[in-house]
Design a protein around this motif. Structure first.
Motif, PDB file in Angstrom:
ATOM      1  N   PHE A   1       9.384 -19.422  50.616  1.00  0.00           N
ATOM      2  CA  PHE A   1       9.204 -17.972  50.705  1.00  0.00           C
ATOM      3  C   PHE A   1       7.886 -17.636  50.029  1.00  0.00           C
ATOM      4  CE2 PHE A   1       9.329 -13.611  49.445  1.00  0.00           C
ATOM      5  CZ  PHE A   1       9.929 -12.980  50.525  1.00  0.00           C
ATOM      6  N   PRO A   2       7.098 -16.740  50.666  1.00  0.00           N
ATOM      7  CA  PRO A   2       7.296 -16.031  51.928  1.00  0.00           C
ATOM      8  C   PRO A   2       6.787 -16.848  53.109  1.00  0.00           C
ATOM      9  CG  PRO A   2       5.300 -15.258  50.890  1.00  0.00           C
ATOM     10  CD  PRO A   2       5.882 -16.283  49.950  1.00  0.00           C
TER      11      PRO A   2
ATOM     12  N   LEU B   1       2.185 -15.076  40.875  1.00  0.00           N
ATOM     13  CA  LEU B   1       2.957 -13.977  40.289  1.00  0.00           C
ATOM     14  C   LEU B   1       4.378 -14.402  39.974  1.00  0.00           C
ATOM     15  CD1 LEU B   1       1.841 -10.791  42.261  1.00  0.00           C
ATOM     16  CD2 LEU B   1       1.872 -11.052  39.783  1.00  0.00           C
ATOM     17  N   LEU B   2       4.951 -15.243  40.829  1.00  0.00           N
ATOM     18  CA  LEU B   2       6.311 -15.716  40.573  1.00  0.00           C
ATOM     19  C   LEU B   2       6.346 -16.579  39.305  1.00  0.00           C
ATOM     20  CD1 LEU B   2       9.231 -15.866  41.359  1.00  0.00           C
ATOM     21  CD2 LEU B   2       8.674 -17.682  42.981  1.00  0.00           C
TER      22      LEU B   2
ATOM     23  N   PRO C   1       8.440 -21.509  46.192  1.00  0.00           N
ATOM     24  CA  PRO C   1       7.430 -20.529  46.603  1.00  0.00           C
ATOM     25  C   PRO C   1       6.408 -21.158  47.539  1.00  0.00           C
ATOM     26  CG  PRO C   1       7.124 -21.165  44.305  1.00  0.00           C
ATOM     27  CD  PRO C   1       8.444 -21.720  44.731  1.00  0.00           C
ATOM     28  N   ALA C   2       6.019 -20.419  48.569  1.00  0.00           N
ATOM     29  CA  ALA C   2       5.101 -20.936  49.589  1.00  0.00           C
ATOM     30  C   ALA C   2       3.662 -20.729  49.147  1.00  0.00           C
ATOM     31  CB  ALA C   2       5.373 -20.264  50.927  1.00  0.00           C
ATOM     32  N   ARG C   3       3.218 -21.558  48.218  1.00  0.00           N
ATOM     33  CA  ARG C   3       1.856 -21.457  47.702  1.00  0.00           C
ATOM     34  C   ARG C   3       0.822 -21.666  48.812  1.00  0.00           C
ATOM     35  NH1 ARG C   3      -0.617 -21.177  43.040  1.00  0.00           N
ATOM     36  NH2 ARG C   3       1.355 -21.280  41.886  1.00  0.00           N
ATOM     37  N   HIS C   4       1.161 -22.497  49.798  1.00  0.00           N
ATOM     38  CA  HIS C   4       0.228 -22.770  50.886  1.00  0.00           C
ATOM     39  C   HIS C   4       0.073 -21.586  51.827  1.00  0.00           C
ATOM     40  CE1 HIS C   4       4.241 -23.623  52.325  1.00  0.00           C
ATOM     41  NE2 HIS C   4       3.832 -23.763  53.561  1.00  0.00           N
TER      42      HIS C   4
ATOM     43  N   VAL D   1      16.379 -23.997  43.063  1.00  0.00           N
ATOM     44  CA  VAL D   1      15.084 -23.334  43.117  1.00  0.00           C
ATOM     45  C   VAL D   1      14.075 -24.238  42.422  1.00  0.00           C
ATOM     46  CG1 VAL D   1      13.731 -21.314  42.490  1.00  0.00           C
ATOM     47  CG2 VAL D   1      16.147 -21.061  43.062  1.00  0.00           C
ATOM     48  N   MET D   2      12.995 -24.551  43.124  1.00  0.00           N
ATOM     49  CA  MET D   2      11.973 -25.450  42.596  1.00  0.00           C
ATOM     50  C   MET D   2      10.697 -24.674  42.358  1.00  0.00           C
ATOM     51  SD  MET D   2      12.741 -28.763  45.036  1.00  0.00           S
ATOM     52  CE  MET D   2      11.712 -29.837  44.038  1.00  0.00           C
ATOM     53  N   LEU D   3      10.358 -24.467  41.089  1.00  0.00           N
ATOM     54  CA  LEU D   3       9.206 -23.647  40.723  1.00  0.00           C
ATOM     55  C   LEU D   3       8.073 -24.532  40.205  1.00  0.00           C
ATOM     56  CD1 LEU D   3      11.116 -20.778  38.927  1.00  0.00           C
ATOM     57  CD2 LEU D   3      10.173 -20.740  41.224  1.00  0.00           C
TER      58      LEU D   3
END
Length: 234
Positions: free
Chosen positions: A149-150, A201-202, A190-193, A232-234
């Motif tokens: 996401f996103p 921000l996350l 999170p979709a860093r790509h 959840v993998m941050l």
């Protein structure tokens, strides 16, 4: 959450103008249905494969039918209607499925809050404990066995993260809840790509005390139901 009336099926021809999709019914008729998804729907669009849609008897609607599910050739279901994520989350909280959110007395939807003219998806309150602000996001992007996401750059999502950070600063509890609406997703990242600013921000939000949860949804043409936590993998 049962679909009433029952969903009907067709085959996807194309999605266009963001909110429209053409499909072919089993009898060969082509119709246009409403697509209730503001994202890119990356890896959710499979022309020639099965779609499931709901119908409305509201005479004011220009398009009677709403796209609800995509069924891939791997037999995965994808929840296309992102608007259902909030209702799924509310229902799961009331069923006490989301264990991290137990013990609150009152639940409200779409409450104005924050400093950027926002509305929180769910607000939980109870006597003698901080208010809990919950921002709900629908996760449907599956890539290399990982949920992301996103699926497109989201300035709105970035705003919501800033608002959650602000709520923690004010002494409240703030939660980002990913409702996973793809049966092939077992963990979320999170979709860093796709949106590096959102990913940054996350990370900042987590460092400032915002909680991040992800819960998987069982999807079928009969109904949808949040069932269990995802990693959840941050």
């Amino acid at each position: 959450m049962k679909f009433t009336p029952e969903l009907e099926s067709g085959v996807l021809i194309k999605r266009y103008k963001r909110f429209l999709a053409d499909i072919m019914l089993p009898n060969g008729q082509e119709i246009t249905i409403h697509c209730p998804n503001t994202g890119s729907m990356k890896n959710c669009l499979f022309p020639g494969e099965k779609v499931w849609f709901s119908s409305s008897d509201n005479p004011k609607r220009k398009y009677t039918h709403t796209w609800e599910l995509m069924q891939t050739d791997q037999q995965h279901y994808i929840g296309i209607n992102t608007g259902r994520a909030n209702a799924l989350a509310e229902e799961a909280i009331n069923r006490q499925v989301i264990t991290e959110l137990l013990g609150y007395e009152h639940l409200k939807r779409e409450v104005k809050y924050g400093s950027e003219n926002s509305r929180i998806d769910i607000l939980l309150t109870s006597r003698n404990r901080p208010e809990c602000y919950i921002e709900v996001k629908s996760c449907t992007l599956l890539e290399d066995k990982m949920g992301y996401f996103p699926d497109a750059v989201t300035t709105r999502g970035q705003k919501h993260l800033r608002e959650l950070i602000h709520m923690v600063e004010l002494g409240h509890r703030a939660v980002l809840l990913f409702v996973v609406q793809h049966s092939g997703i077992t963990s979320v990242k999170p979709a860093r790509h796709i949106d590096p600013q959102y990913a940054d921000l996350l990370e900042q939000a987590v460092a400032n005390g915002v909680e991040v949860l992800a819960y998987k949804t069982a999807l079928s043409p009969q109904g949808s139901l949040i069932t269990s936590a995802c990693k959840v993998m941050l």
